[in-house]
Design a protein around this motif. Structure first.
Motif, PDB file in Angstrom:
ATOM      1  N   VAL A  17      -0.693   5.620   3.374  1.00 37.46           N
ATOM      2  CA  VAL A  17      -0.011   4.767   4.520  1.00 37.46           C
ATOM      3  C   VAL A  17       1.506   5.108   4.438  1.00 37.46           C
ATOM      4  N   ALA A  21       0.795  -1.135  -0.148  1.00 36.38           N
ATOM      5  CA  ALA A  21      -0.058   0.182  -0.252  1.00 36.38           C
ATOM      6  C   ALA A  21       0.969   1.378   0.074  1.00 36.38           C
ATOM      7  N   TYR A  80       1.574   2.883  -3.495  1.00 32.15           N
ATOM      8  CA  TYR A  80       0.623   3.135  -4.307  1.00 32.15           C
ATOM      9  C   TYR A  80      -0.006   4.403  -3.590  1.00 32.15           C
ATOM     10  N   THR A  81      -0.080   4.664  -2.429  1.00 29.26           N
ATOM     11  CA  THR A  81      -0.537   5.900  -1.681  1.00 29.26           C
ATOM     12  C   THR A  81       0.310   6.531  -0.819  1.00 29.26           C
TER      13      THR A  81
END
Length: 89
Positions: A32, A25, A28-29
């Motif tokens: 987090v 995670a 991709y973001t």
């Protein structure tokens, strides 16, 4: 002895899979954002919990006591995880 080794391997795979979720995670973001301390605490909690469950399953023969003890161990794990992650208390 084979079942013990197979269970230990299963526990190791469980820890790796659970810890890979935030690792993936993070790619991709930006929401987090785990540090090395977060990963080490999570792995310590998971390994301790799984070790206590393994000790319980090996040492106690009463099925009701085993289920109750494992439930308490998992409840305490979730309580600690929640408190460390968002500060419930």
């Amino acid at each position: 002895m084979f079942n013990f080794s197979k269970r230990i391997l299963t526990y190791i795979l469980i820890v790796i899979v659970i810890l890979s979720i935030p690792l993936i995670a993070m790619q991709y973001t930006s929401e987090v954002n785990w540090t090395l301390f977060d990963f080490s605490m999570a792995s310590l909690l998971l390994i301790t919990t799984l070790t206590l469950i393994e000790i319980t399953l090996q040492n106690f023969k009463n099925k009701t006591f085993r289920i109750t003890t494992v439930f308490v161990i998992v409840f305490l794990f979730l309580l600690l995880w929640g408190d460390l992650s968002v500060g419930i208390f």
